[in-house]
Design an enzyme around this catalytic site. Structure first.
Site, PDB file in Angstrom:
ATOM      1  CB  SER A  68       3.947  -9.498  -2.804  1.00 34.14           C
ATOM      2  OG  SER A  68       3.008  -8.647  -3.428  1.00 34.14           O
ATOM      3  CB  THR A  69       8.724 -10.499   0.422  1.00 36.73           C
ATOM      4  OG1 THR A  69       9.135 -11.035  -0.855  1.00 36.73           O
ATOM      5  CG2 THR A  69       9.372 -11.344   1.506  1.00 36.73           C
TER       6      THR A  69
END
Length: 394
Positions: A73-74
């Site tokens: 999710s970065t």
């Protein structure tokens, strides 16, 4: 956890940031690190650029200066950046209905859902209501069509509920409707290509040799696919387990080649730090062109209201606030002592951080996934060390 041997650490670290190097080494000795890298930019200049450990579980490949890894999710920071570039250029209005750009989205009572609701995880579409397989997730047209047809789980705009996988398809489809390009193509054409940033949403096959092997978190070993919680609310299961994904999936060619703008980004720590530096509003190309205006950078961290997140709230244990695409550091200091600093964590431990006031951006990537929902101890050790160094040099 038993102490581990610190591997050889490569790269450079300015003397005043020696504490970051110490924290990075301690992550290997004390916090179960396998392979990792961290980069810190101060006013655009690299003051820390370190890497070490192993790029595979068998410890046969050393982590190199150009090793990249799936950052889960970065990746959402990169996808949010695509939307903010369009907002900055007057091509996308955060206060317009999503259906103004994506007409089919108005189905099932979603005609009033705003673009800002998508960016801030407040659209009520944290997961699909129908079973959705991993193979189907790889099908952009099918996934976005199902999202357009489904009804929200809660009143849009009322509260945040983490859109773990759907975020990238929702924001990404708006990007596609405006530009005619998928987020991976738009990002490469407008940002990573011109700036030479080592990050991509779809990993080109010729770059796979540089990819580190993700190693699952301890609790998931041997049964990753069957590890989904069973006693959670339907919306939480829809968000986090429809479909179930994990390290084994992310190591496949199918995942790396797919358009998954919420979780499929691959990059180096250097690449993540460079991407998140754009959110400080200071990054310029060689010609002097500013990538994101200061006003646009400020808009990114426009808080949408603090609340107990409907998906992650129980696991986090406290209220949080999401801006237009990234999480605010807040009073809990998730991204350092400046409550208005912001960033995004990735499943297992990676993160990107931007602090415009301090002129800091940080990128951290790793392959041994941890068990924390957010604020992995390895992350926080690095963040604390960076700000201690900054404070001591003022």
């Amino acid at each position: 956890m038993a102490e581990q041997t610190t591997p050889q650490i490569g790269g450079h670290c300015d003397a005043r940031f020696a504490g970051v190097r110490t924290a990075f080494a301690e992550n290997f000795r004390e916090r179960g690190e396998l392979g990792a890298a961290v980069t810190v930019l101060l006013d655009g200049e690299p003051v820390v650029d370190l890497w070490g450990g192993w790029a595979d579980a068998a410890r046969t490949r050393s982590w190199a200066s150009d090793t990249l890894v799936n950052v889960w999710s970065t990746t959402k920071g990169a996808t949010a950046l695509c939307a903010h570039l369009l907002i900055d250029r007057g091509l996308l209005d955060p206060d317009a209905p999503v259906a103004a750009y994506w007409p089919e989205f108005a189905a099932a009572g979603k005609q009033d859902v705003l673009v800002r609701h998508l960016l801030s995880h407040r659209a009520g579409l944290a997961g699909l209501r129908v079973p959705h397989t991993l193979a189907q997730l790889y099908d952009w047209e099918l996934t976005t069509a199902r999202l357009a047809a489904t009804e929200p789980w809660w009143e849009p705009g009322a509260c945040s509920g983490y859109h773990a996988l759907t975020y990238g398809f929702l924001v990404g489809e708006v990007v596609r409707r405006v530009t005619g390009q998928l987020p991976s193509t738009f990002l490469h054409q407008e940002v990573t290509g011109p700036l030479g940033i080592d990050f991509s949403i779809r990993l080109p096959e010729e770059e796979a040799r540089r990819a580190a092997e993700l190693v699952p978190m301890p609790a998931a070993r041997g049964g990753e696919r069957g590890a989904a919680p069973r006693k959670l609310a339907p919306v939480v299961l829809a968000a986090l387990a429809n479909p179930v994904t994990g390290a084994a999936d992310a190591n496949t060619r199918a995942w790396r080649a797919a358009e998954i703008p919420a979780a499929g980004g691959h990059g180096t720590a250097r690449g993540v730090a460079a991407l998140y530096e754009i959110f400080t509003g200071r990054r310029r190309v060689d010609s002097g062109y500013q990538v994101l205006s200061a006003q646009a950078a400020e808009r990114v961290r426009e808080g949408q209201g603090s609340c107990r997140d409907l998906i992650l709230g129980t696991g986090l244990g406290h209220d949080t606030e999401i801006g237009l695409g990234l999480w605010l550091s807040g009073r809990h200091g998730s991204y350092g002592p400046n409550p208005r600093a912001f960033g995004h964590d990735g499943f297992g431990g990676s993160f990107g951080l931007a602090d415009p006031e301090a002129g800091i951006s940080i990128g951290y990537v790793m392959n041994h996934m941890g068990t924390h929902i957010a604020d992995d101890p390895r992350k926080m050790a690095l963040v604390d060390a960076v700000y201690e160094a900054v404070a001591s040099s003022v």
